[in-house]
Enzyme design. Structure first.
Site, mmCIF file in Angstrom:
data_model
loop_
_atom_site.group_PDB
_atom_site.id
_atom_site.type_symbol
_atom_site.label_atom_id
_atom_site.label_comp_id
_atom_site.label_asym_id
_atom_site.label_seq_id
_atom_site.Cartn_x
_atom_site.Cartn_y
_atom_site.Cartn_z
ATOM 1 N N GLU A 300 -16.729 -11.065 30.087
ATOM 2 C CA GLU A 300 -16.161 -12.046 31.006
ATOM 3 C C GLU A 300 -17.177 -12.342 32.108
ATOM 4 O O GLU A 300 -17.897 -11.450 32.567
ATOM 5 C CB GLU A 300 -14.888 -11.456 31.619
ATOM 6 C CG GLU A 300 -14.221 -12.311 32.679
ATOM 7 C CD GLU A 300 -13.117 -11.558 33.418
ATOM 8 O OE1 GLU A 300 -12.195 -12.226 33.908
ATOM 9 O OE2 GLU A 300 -13.190 -10.311 33.501
ATOM 10 N N LYS A 361 -7.982 -17.381 29.237
ATOM 11 C CA LYS A 361 -7.177 -16.255 29.711
ATOM 12 C C LYS A 361 -5.768 -16.719 30.063
ATOM 13 O O LYS A 361 -5.579 -17.638 30.864
ATOM 14 C CB LYS A 361 -7.852 -15.624 30.931
ATOM 15 C CG LYS A 361 -7.183 -14.363 31.437
ATOM 16 C CD LYS A 361 -7.990 -13.779 32.597
ATOM 17 C CE LYS A 361 -7.404 -12.478 33.105
ATOM 18 N NZ LYS A 361 -8.200 -11.916 34.224
ATOM 19 N N CYS A 412 -10.088 -9.042 30.420
ATOM 20 C CA CYS A 412 -9.905 -8.148 31.566
ATOM 21 C C CYS A 412 -8.571 -7.418 31.490
ATOM 22 O O CYS A 412 -8.257 -6.802 30.481
ATOM 23 C CB CYS A 412 -10.078 -8.914 32.865
ATOM 24 S SG CYS A 412 -10.476 -7.831 34.267
#
Length: 541
Positions: A300, A361, A412
């Site tokens: 990321e 995301k 994440c």
């Protein structure tokens, strides 16, 4: 006749009653006694927090998790629900404050506020402990209540915050294989049940000794401990998948220029680091020093420069991908179509056709990547100016083709969410792209690796964890860490890992175990309340 009699006082009147003490004086007396619970119980409840923290990385003393549960259960047993709720909040605060210390990097006030909010979820749970403690089989009902607490905490508000779940402390223990059966909720249940059984053993031992039945005490304790051991033995009988078609993979950790939020001002340097590491990988492949991978994963925020808008960024990424000669999953920040938001993407970058499929995301971090109630809060808290634009919420799954296999991408802290990971477990490997630079050298990066290890067992998948600054890792389907980087060190990991298509029982059952255990918790509390009302009615008659 005395003067008192003449004044109208009865002859036998005693000394005047003591003046009623003020409200604050009464509260001070209660404080000195440790409140309604008393100091021994209060100290025990607070001590359960650090014990539970010790089970999580970086310490990772997994055995202290069931011990902490046992201490907390004993601390609230026999109390009124309201008093037990207060002790639960204290215990939760003593747990979340140390386990979430990494959040202090973005502000100590935010760290304390988040920790105390999370601690609030322990209050109804321990109130439930006190209620169901009157039922037979109460260790089972208390364990179900822990699952229910994690369900609510991981759901509301703003999508919840499922970090530091009990299951994530058990990523290399005899209880880990339960993840392949009922996912993280079943591991939480088994861990809490072990704690409840330990508490039952302690209670039985004390009661038997008070009645002079020492042998019975030992037998009761032995039976409870045998039940704990049986939990682990049953888990070991669960088959953990390890097979699959071998595929060589590479994970690139480029590193960041320096710690903290300010590194984002050096976006070009971060991208250059990942580009250079990929060129070095290509050179080592040509030299025959490492096997040629079939795919490469970047983390990321490997490029905070929008490659669709920044021609230099596009050229640098494209040149590196062409050099290594295989598809690369590139983490990049991209402007939304209308320019009002930012998309946190994982982009499949092909050496021939360039950028193609991508994942956005779906679970951006509230107050970190988007600001709820922005018009109001930005006026009250100036730190939110660091988030000038909200991150967009993705709308589709992260299952994509990357080279010869399909991958399931999460970004994440999405790895903490059961639903997000379960949804992409259809891929033959799972990928966790993360940027932990802000939280480097705290407990949060190793805790994230622990989550990835549990997810590997839960879904029977190889997991590739790519972090900008660490910790990057390659995790086998049985939870073993095959490769692991150090933090703030450039690294390239290459390994041949199984790509699987088989599904675990946890995949097939989905959310059913968690929903069922939560329903059991609710029914147990209801049954205990009905029984208590019946006892009061009988006593009234």
């Amino acid at each position: 006749m005395t003067q008192d009699t003449l004044a109208g006082s009865p002859p036998d009147a005693g000394p005047p009653p003591p003046a009623r003490r003020g409200r604050w004086a009464r509260r001070w007396d209660g404080l000195r006694r440790g409140g309604r619970a008393g100091w021994p119980r209060t100290v025990a409840a607070v001590a359960a927090g650090p014990l539970l923290f010790a089970a999580f990385p970086p310490l990772g003393w997994a055995v202290t998790a069931p011990v902490a549960v046992a201490v907390l259960v004993l601390a609230v047993r026999g109390l009124r629900a309201r008093t037990a709720a207060w002790l639960g909040f204290l215990s939760g605060a003593a747990f979340f404050l140390p386990v979430l210390t990494g959040i202090a990097r973005v502000g100590e006030d935010g760290w304390v506020a988040l920790s105390l909010v999370q601690a609030l979820y322990f209050a109804p749970m321990t109130a439930g402990f006190a209620v169901v403690g009157r039922l037979r089989g109460w260790p089972v009902w208390t364990a179900a209540l822990w699952v229910a607490q994690e369900l609510v905490r991981g759901s509301v508000p703003f999508g919840g915050f499922p970090w530091a779940r009990l299951a994530f402390s058990q990523t290399g223990t005899p209880l880990t294989p339960y993840a392949a059966v009922g996912g993280a909720p079943l591991v939480t249940f088994a861990t809490a049940l072990a704690g409840g059984l330990l508490a039952a053993a302690a209670l039985g031992t004390v009661a038997a000794r008070e009645q002079g039945r020492g042998r019975s005490a030992l037998l009761g304790a032995a039976a409870a401990l045998a039940a704990v051991a049986a939990l682990g033995a049953a888990a070991r009988a669960v088959p953990v998948p390890t097979g699959g078609r071998p595929v060589t993979v590479a994970v690139v950790q480029g590193n960041v220029p320096r710690l903290g939020l300010d590194f984002e001002g050096q976006r070009k340097a971060v991208l250059t680091n990942h580009v250079n590491r990929t060129h070095e990988l290509a050179a080592r492949i040509r030299e025959g020093a490492v096997a040629r991978p079939s795919l490469v994963v970047w983390p990321e925020n490997a490029s905070d420069l929008d490659p669709y808008a920044e021609t230099d960024a596009y050229a640098a990424i494209d040149e590196a991908v062409k050099d290594v000669g295989v598809p690369v999953l590139v983490g990049a920040l991209v402007d939304s179509a209308d320019g009002t938001k930012v998309e946190n993407r994982g982009i499949v970058w092909d050496p021939v056709s360039g950028p193609g499929d991508y994942y956005v995301k779906r679970h951006p971090v509230p107050f970190g990547e988007y600001i709820p109630f922005r018009p109001l809060l930005t006026k009250l808290i100036t730190r939110f100016d660091r988030v000038p634009r909200d991150f967009a919420h993705g709308t589709r799954s992260g299952v994509m083709r990357l080279g010869p296999i399909t991958i399931g991408d999460v970004i994440c802290f999405e790895v903490a969410y059961d639903r997000e990971v379960r949804d992409v477990a259809r891929g033959q490997m799972l990928v966790v792209q993360t940027n932990n630079a802000t939280y480097g050298r705290t407990s949060l990066p190793p805790q994230q690796i622990a989550m990835s290890r549990l997810r590997a067992v839960e879904h029977g998948r190889t997991i590739l964890v790519a972090a900008t600054s660490g910790i990057s890792a390659i995790v086998a389907p049985d939870g073993r860490v095959v490769a692991r980087s150090r933090e703030f060190t450039p690294d390239v990991q290459v390994a041949t890992m199984p790509a699987r298509t088989g599904r675990t029982l946890a995949d097939r059952l989905g959310a059913l175990p968690e929903d069922a255990l939560t329903a059991v918790a609710v029914l147990a509390v209801g049954a205990a309340c009905v029984a208590a009302r019946g006892r009061r009615d009988n006593e009234g008659n």
